[in-house]
Design an enzyme around this catalytic site. Sequence first.
Site, short mmCIF file in Angstrom:
data_model
loop_
_atom_site.label_atom_id
_atom_site.label_comp_id
_atom_site.label_asym_id
_atom_site.label_seq_id
_atom_site.Cartn_x
_atom_site.Cartn_y
_atom_site.Cartn_z
NE ARG A 166 -4.27 -1.68 1.68
CZ ARG A 166 -5.11 -2.29 2.51
NH1 ARG A 166 -4.84 -2.34 3.80
NH2 ARG A 166 -6.21 -2.85 2.05
CE LYS A 219 -19.14 -16.15 8.47
NZ LYS A 219 -19.30 -15.26 9.60
N GLY A 241 -8.23 -8.79 -0.13
CA GLY A 241 -6.95 -9.09 0.52
C GLY A 241 -6.47 -10.51 0.34
N GLY A 260 -13.05 -4.15 0.20
CA GLY A 260 -14.43 -3.68 0.35
C GLY A 260 -14.79 -2.66 -0.72
P1 AMP Z 1 -13.32 -13.62 2.48
O1 AMP Z 1 -12.68 -12.65 3.39
O2 AMP Z 1 -14.79 -13.73 2.61
O3 AMP Z 1 -12.88 -13.44 1.02
O4 AMP Z 1 -12.81 -15.06 2.94
C1 AMP Z 1 -11.48 -15.45 2.94
C2 AMP Z 1 -11.33 -16.60 3.87
O5 AMP Z 1 -12.14 -17.65 3.43
C3 AMP Z 1 -9.94 -17.15 3.96
O6 AMP Z 1 -9.42 -16.86 5.23
C4 AMP Z 1 -10.13 -18.65 3.77
O7 AMP Z 1 -9.42 -19.43 4.70
C5 AMP Z 1 -11.61 -18.82 4.00
N1 AMP Z 1 -12.14 -20.04 3.37
C6 AMP Z 1 -12.01 -20.43 2.10
N2 AMP Z 1 -12.56 -21.64 1.92
C7 AMP Z 1 -13.05 -22.05 3.11
C8 AMP Z 1 -13.71 -23.23 3.56
N3 AMP Z 1 -13.97 -24.22 2.74
N4 AMP Z 1 -14.04 -23.28 4.85
C9 AMP Z 1 -13.78 -22.26 5.70
N5 AMP Z 1 -13.15 -21.12 5.33
C10 AMP Z 1 -12.79 -21.02 4.04
#
Ligand code: AMP
Length: 397
Positions: A35, A199, A355, A378
């Site tokens: 950054r 999620k 990220g 975001g």
């Molecule tokens: P996000 O910030 O929503 O893009 O999520 C990123 C996070 O999703 C990372 O820390 C990954 O470890 C997690 N992630 C990816 N696949 C899975 C999974 N199958 N179960 C739990 N966490 C996951």
Amino acid sequence: MKTIQDTNLKGKKVLVRVDFNVPFDKQGNIADDTRIREALPTINKLVSDGASVILMAHLGRPKKGGFEAEFSLKPVAEYLSKLINQEVVFTQSLLGSEVENLCKNLREGQVMLLENIRFYPEETKGDKDFAQKLALLGDAYVNDAFGAAHREHSSTATIAQFFPNDKYFGLLMAREVENLNKLMKEHSKPFTAVIGGSKISSKIGVLESLLNIVDNLVIGGGMRYTFYKALGYNVGDSLCEDDKIDVAKSLMSKAKEKGVNLYLPEDSIIADDFSEDANTKYVPEMNIPDGWQGMDIGEKSINKYCEVVLNSKTILWNGPMGVFEMKKFAVGTNAIAKAVAQATEKGAFSAIGGGDSVDAIKESGYADKVSYISTGGGAMLEFLEGKVLPGIKAIEQ
Ligand code: AMP
């Protein structure tokens, strides 16, 4: 778009909002300086034009409403000094006669960094009086903090109104907006969005918006298990948002209506614990046994996803395919990183944001083989949702 590229601010005191929200390691060293480096083109352009540069930034989320050593930007000022080969004047306070005098006495080409702007609770409230006081420190305002452009804070948005004729986009901000517009409005087809991460709930808006423009929507990460459950499969102990099952159903039916190919992983690598030392197994189908959780996409999905990516002319990737922080479960994410790089080599336009996907592409060694890596997580998602970002609006209006 009014950018500093087309103007010379020689002799002006220029207030520049940058995104210096960098991570630190346990020893207190900057763990990733991306950054700071991304802000250098803007800082260097202003310095070489002969402007005096007053940088405003935040670090972390201080809560106390005052100085907190762990969130101080002092180490960033020291680091920046080395990068630009000149002393960066650092001020502990943002308001008052001391900082006003320092600003007044800044010479042409000198650079100053104000302490963490979030030590003032007014900042995140977008407080107008606070913004006006900050505005008194400079003659012009530049916003180069794309990572904070979705925030309506004093230094990212409110302040711009005090510079009706002297507000500009910085070079990083301009590049981000240009690339994201290209992605949304001028893309070649087929357009594939690869969306992963933990999620569904944090990406509903962007998933809905993407269904209006993409040809292929490829789903990975933990969010896929909510789709599995919506389809009636057993998800075992996998991450699953039961209250978002209807959202998953509605996304699937919207995809059908709009003729978008929605891909869900057909197979998974599963584990009996959320840890690197867990026992693992391959399941060739969408049913996950009880006591097990999905951690990565399997080989069939990897092959299918790579084929889709390689046949695309435009690619957006946001979110890892699995728990990539654990090496064992980074196989799917690394395969996607490689496929995106290969598709780019064949002429596709590729954009990566968020990220975790940015970390993943860096770790896989393909970061310099994609068209564009966004500095905003975001902010990028909100832009892709079609929202007007306050930091952009404030400069344009
Ligand atoms: P996000 O910030 O929503 O893009 O999520 C990123 C996070 O999703 C990372 O820390 C990954 O470890 C997690 N992630 C990816 N696949 C899975 C999974 N199958 N179960 C739990 N966490 C996951």
